[in-house]
Design a protein around this motif. Structure first.
Motif, PDB file in Angstrom:
ATOM      1  N   HIS A  12       0.715  -1.106  -0.101  1.00  0.00           N
ATOM      2  CA  HIS A  12      -0.012   0.025  -0.039  1.00  0.00           C
ATOM      3  C   HIS A  12       0.682   1.066   0.008  1.00  0.00           C
ATOM      4  O   HIS A  12       2.082   1.246  -0.008  1.00  0.00           O
ATOM      5  CB  HIS A  12      -0.913   0.087   1.281  1.00  0.00           C
ATOM      6  N   THR A  13       0.209   2.281  -0.082  1.00  0.00           N
ATOM      7  CA  THR A  13       1.039   3.601  -0.288  1.00  0.00           C
ATOM      8  C   THR A  13       1.847   4.060   0.941  1.00  0.00           C
ATOM      9  O   THR A  13       2.849   4.908   1.003  1.00  0.00           O
ATOM     10  CB  THR A  13       0.262   4.874  -0.704  1.00  0.00           C
ATOM     11  N   PRO A 126      -1.235  -6.033  -4.095  1.00  0.00           N
ATOM     12  CA  PRO A 126      -1.317  -4.316  -4.000  1.00  0.00           C
ATOM     13  C   PRO A 126      -2.786  -4.233  -3.433  1.00  0.00           C
ATOM     14  O   PRO A 126      -3.799  -4.871  -4.090  1.00  0.00           O
ATOM     15  CB  PRO A 126      -1.189  -4.007  -5.428  1.00  0.00           C
ATOM     16  N   PHE A 128      -5.258  -2.190  -3.941  1.00  0.00           N
ATOM     17  CA  PHE A 128      -5.874  -1.346  -4.858  1.00  0.00           C
ATOM     18  C   PHE A 128      -6.772  -2.319  -5.802  1.00  0.00           C
ATOM     19  O   PHE A 128      -6.011  -2.910  -6.604  1.00  0.00           O
ATOM     20  CB  PHE A 128      -4.945  -0.431  -5.548  1.00  0.00           C
ATOM     21  N   PHE A 131      -6.508  -0.694 -11.491  1.00  0.00           N
ATOM     22  CA  PHE A 131      -5.144  -0.268 -11.909  1.00  0.00           C
ATOM     23  C   PHE A 131      -5.277   1.537 -12.104  1.00  0.00           C
ATOM     24  O   PHE A 131      -5.786   1.872 -12.814  1.00  0.00           O
ATOM     25  CB  PHE A 131      -4.743  -0.849 -13.364  1.00  0.00           C
ATOM     26  N   THR A 135      -0.965   4.340  -8.267  1.00  0.00           N
ATOM     27  CA  THR A 135      -0.966   3.602  -7.009  1.00  0.00           C
ATOM     28  C   THR A 135      -0.465   2.040  -7.375  1.00  0.00           C
ATOM     29  O   THR A 135       0.735   1.977  -6.799  1.00  0.00           O
ATOM     30  CB  THR A 135      -2.440   3.344  -6.628  1.00  0.00           C
ATOM     31  N   ARG A 136      -1.304   1.263  -7.962  1.00  0.00           N
ATOM     32  CA  ARG A 136      -0.891   0.085  -8.231  1.00  0.00           C
ATOM     33  C   ARG A 136       0.655   0.069  -9.358  1.00  0.00           C
ATOM     34  O   ARG A 136       1.613  -0.702  -8.802  1.00  0.00           O
ATOM     35  CB  ARG A 136      -1.876  -0.594  -9.061  1.00  0.00           C
ATOM     36  N   LEU A 140       4.159  -1.439  -8.193  1.00  0.00           N
ATOM     37  CA  LEU A 140       4.886  -2.425  -8.781  1.00  0.00           C
ATOM     38  C   LEU A 140       6.081  -2.127  -9.577  1.00  0.00           C
ATOM     39  O   LEU A 140       7.291  -3.020  -9.864  1.00  0.00           O
ATOM     40  CB  LEU A 140       3.933  -3.047  -9.983  1.00  0.00           C
ATOM     41  N   PRO A 162      -5.729  -6.705 -10.855  1.00  0.00           N
ATOM     42  CA  PRO A 162      -6.647  -5.966 -10.571  1.00  0.00           C
ATOM     43  C   PRO A 162      -7.973  -6.858 -10.211  1.00  0.00           C
ATOM     44  O   PRO A 162      -8.369  -7.781 -11.082  1.00  0.00           O
ATOM     45  CB  PRO A 162      -7.040  -4.888 -11.644  1.00  0.00           C
TER      46      PRO A 162
END
Length: 190
Positions: A12-13, A126, A128, A131, A135-136, A140, A162
């Protein structure tokens, strides 16, 4: 029980370390300087982030973080850690780790933790469902950068695609949101 030979890496972020202007300013700089987040020439991004956004938004964003901050820390970090613990309990044959793009637990640190003993496979999740490059895509790309720096390994890396259309995910969202939506009856739900 034998040592797990599979792993799950939750991505995650991340979040600021604290709901303070200084911490939020540092987080905003790390987050917004990512070329996947703000897709513009680097010098323009630097001027925008360092000259306008971080200095002017840190205090107001910190105040908002403070309103939602939990006693244990950032809600995103705390809830993701709880999810990881529940996943670890549900999947004892896997070793589970959490990594953030812009927080303290980096992808490199989390992968080192997972690979302290060799694994046959790591499932990368991920957090999320869709896509998006910011973010994703960014996570990646960071993962790829870390993987190429690791020693040669036979560990298979599987990335969860996704999942915004998966029936189980949609059903879970409906189960959580339906009672809330019923209480105020919106005209439309997007």
């Amino acid at each position: 029980m034998k040592e797990p030979n599979k792993g799950v890496l939750i991505l995650h972020t991340g979040s600021p370390d604290a709901p303070t202007p200084q911490s939020v300013r540092q987080y905003l700089k790390r987050f917004l300087m990512d070329p996947y987040v703000l897709t513009m020439p680097g010098w323009v991004r630097w001027l925008l982030v360092h000259g306008i956004i971080a200095p002017t938004r840190a205090s107001s964003s910190a105040a908002k973080y403070k309103r939602i901050w939990m006693p244990e820390g950032s809600p995103l970090v705390v809830l993701t850690d709880r999810f990881a613990a529940a996943l670890q309990k549900a999947l004892p044959e896997y070793r589970v780790a959490v990594a953030t793009a812009y927080g303290a637990q980096t992808i490199n640190v989390a992968l080192q933790e997972l690979l302290r003993t060799p694994l046959d496979r790591i499932v990368v999740l991920p957090m999320f469902p869709h896509f998006a490059g910011a973010t994703r895509g960014s996570l990646l790309a960071m993962l790829d950068n870390v993987l190429v720096q690791l020693p040669e390994s036979s560990t298979e890396i599987n990335i969860v695609p996704p999942f915004f259309k998966y029936g189980v995910y949609v059903d879970a969202l409906c189960g959580v949101t339906a009672p809330k939506l019923a209480s105020f009856r919106p005209d439309h739900v997007v």
